[in-house]
Design a protein around this motif. Structure first.
Motif, PDB file in Angstrom:
ATOM      1  N   LEU A   1     -69.347  93.532 -39.819  1.00 15.89           N
ATOM      2  CA  LEU A   1     -70.160  94.194 -40.834  1.00 15.89           C
ATOM      3  C   LEU A   1     -69.365  94.467 -42.106  1.00 15.89           C
ATOM      4  O   LEU A   1     -69.878  94.283 -43.217  1.00 15.89           O
ATOM      5  CB  LEU A   1     -70.726  95.504 -40.284  1.00 15.89           C
ATOM      6  CG  LEU A   1     -71.607  96.317 -41.235  1.00 15.89           C
ATOM      7  CD1 LEU A   1     -72.802  95.503 -41.715  1.00 15.89           C
ATOM      8  CD2 LEU A   1     -72.073  97.603 -40.570  1.00 15.89           C
TER       9      LEU A   1
ATOM     10  N   TYR B   1     -84.387  93.689 -41.915  1.00 11.34           N
ATOM     11  CA  TYR B   1     -83.206  94.252 -41.263  1.00 11.34           C
ATOM     12  C   TYR B   1     -82.629  95.432 -42.048  1.00 11.34           C
ATOM     13  O   TYR B   1     -82.372  95.338 -43.248  1.00 11.34           O
ATOM     14  CB  TYR B   1     -82.125  93.185 -41.114  1.00 11.34           C
ATOM     15  CG  TYR B   1     -82.350  92.168 -40.019  1.00 11.34           C
ATOM     16  CD1 TYR B   1     -83.308  92.369 -39.026  1.00 11.34           C
ATOM     17  CD2 TYR B   1     -81.582  91.014 -39.957  1.00 11.34           C
ATOM     18  CE1 TYR B   1     -83.493  91.443 -38.013  1.00 11.34           C
ATOM     19  CE2 TYR B   1     -81.760  90.079 -38.944  1.00 11.34           C
ATOM     20  CZ  TYR B   1     -82.714  90.293 -37.977  1.00 11.34           C
ATOM     21  OH  TYR B   1     -82.897  89.379 -36.971  1.00 11.34           O
TER      22      TYR B   1
ATOM     23  N   ILE C   1     -79.693  96.499 -42.153  1.00 10.87           N
ATOM     24  CA  ILE C   1     -78.363  96.275 -42.729  1.00 10.87           C
ATOM     25  C   ILE C   1     -78.423  95.879 -44.198  1.00 10.87           C
ATOM     26  O   ILE C   1     -77.473  96.133 -44.938  1.00 10.87           O
ATOM     27  CB  ILE C   1     -77.529  95.241 -41.932  1.00 10.87           C
ATOM     28  CG1 ILE C   1     -78.236  93.882 -41.868  1.00 10.87           C
ATOM     29  CG2 ILE C   1     -77.178  95.760 -40.562  1.00 10.87           C
ATOM     30  CD1 ILE C   1     -77.343  92.776 -41.311  1.00 10.87           C
TER      31      ILE C   1
ATOM     32  N   ILE D   1     -74.822  96.810 -33.319  1.00 11.05           N
ATOM     33  CA  ILE D   1     -73.471  96.637 -33.859  1.00 11.05           C
ATOM     34  C   ILE D   1     -72.514  97.115 -32.773  1.00 11.05           C
ATOM     35  O   ILE D   1     -72.595  98.267 -32.324  1.00 11.05           O
ATOM     36  CB  ILE D   1     -73.273  97.437 -35.157  1.00 11.05           C
ATOM     37  CG1 ILE D   1     -74.275  96.950 -36.218  1.00 11.05           C
ATOM     38  CG2 ILE D   1     -71.839  97.288 -35.668  1.00 11.05           C
ATOM     39  CD1 ILE D   1     -74.279  97.756 -37.492  1.00 11.05           C
TER      40      ILE D   1
ATOM     41  N   VAL E   1     -71.946  92.674 -36.065  1.00 10.48           N
ATOM     42  CA  VAL E   1     -73.403  92.632 -36.024  1.00 10.48           C
ATOM     43  C   VAL E   1     -73.820  91.535 -35.052  1.00 10.48           C
ATOM     44  O   VAL E   1     -73.386  90.383 -35.169  1.00 10.48           O
ATOM     45  CB  VAL E   1     -73.989  92.341 -37.421  1.00 10.48           C
ATOM     46  CG1 VAL E   1     -75.514  92.295 -37.363  1.00 10.48           C
ATOM     47  CG2 VAL E   1     -73.521  93.391 -38.424  1.00 10.48           C
TER      48      VAL E   1
END
Length: 224
Positions: free
Chosen positions: A74, A118, A120, A141, A147
């Motif tokens: 990430l 998503y 993220i 995660i 991820v």
């Protein structure tokens, strides 16, 4: 005093086009163009979904595995996510949606994005738009900060989105009858959310949602 909340779907409600597939391709070209070798495999996922052999959730994670990878750090991809959010804000939003967001803010409403996209990358877009909260599809995660192509709980879509909204209100310590919810969406799959709201607004709606909005006397806003 009654709490006022404005809940916005994101893709094709705030944005003109969807953001999920462009996000995956943005990450592919920014990080690993060699993953284009997997392009011939993409249609198999859509065929499986069309034949109802796999779920929408499984299709999303299948595409993610091919284009983004099975384990992606990430911290490594965060700068690319930030650049993608900047790209969305440059060229993929309805100006009238931004105006409405600002009007809701001025009215004192808590601004919430509720989307199947998503989390993220939605967080970065929401930050640029000044939203207070994000309800989105969450990816696992692991302890190494990687991820994974695995959705936590459910894809934040249709009835599952409404379940997440209800859970959000509980987390905020808000009773339903103490909240006024104004909800915005372009698509018929958000009917559960729109029915739950005190004020439902169909924005540049798909044909099925436009027809239903007229039948239900929901407000229609065309943002083109």
């Amino acid at each position: 005093m009654m709490k006022k909340i404005a809940i916005y779907d994101m893709d094709r409600t705030i944005t003109v086009r969807g953001t999920y597939t462009p996000f995956l391709f943005h990450m592919l070209f920014a990080r690993a163009p060699w993953r284009l070798i997997f392009m011939p495999l993409l249609p198999f996922g859509f065929i499986g979904y069309g034949l109802k052999l796999i779920s929408r959730e499984s299709l999303k994670t299948y595409n993610q595995r091919l284009l983004l990878g099975s384990r992606v750090n990430l911290a490594e991809i965060t700068p690319h996510i930030e650049r993608y959010a900047d790209k969305v804000m440059r060229s993929n939003f309805y100006a009238k949606a931004i105006t409405q967001i600002e009007a809701d803010r001025a009215e004192g409403r808590q601004l919430v994005i509720a989307t199947a996209s998503y989390e993220i990358y939605v967080n970065a877009i929401a930050e640029r738009l000044g939203f207070d909260n994000v309800i989105a599809t969450r990816l696992e995660i692991n302890e190494q900060g990687q991820v994974l192509p695995k959705i936590i709980d459910d894809n934040c879509y249709d009835e599952a989105k409404l379940d997440r909204i209800k859970a959000f209100l509980d987390e905020q310590g808000l009773e339903r009858d103490a909240v006024h919810i104004r909800a915005y969406s372009d698509h018929i799959t958000d009917v559960p959310m729109l029915e739950y709201a005190d004020e439902a607004i169909a924005t540049t709606p798909s044909a099925p949602l436009r027809a239903l909005a007229k039948k239900r006397n929901w407000k229609i806003l065309d943002w083109n």
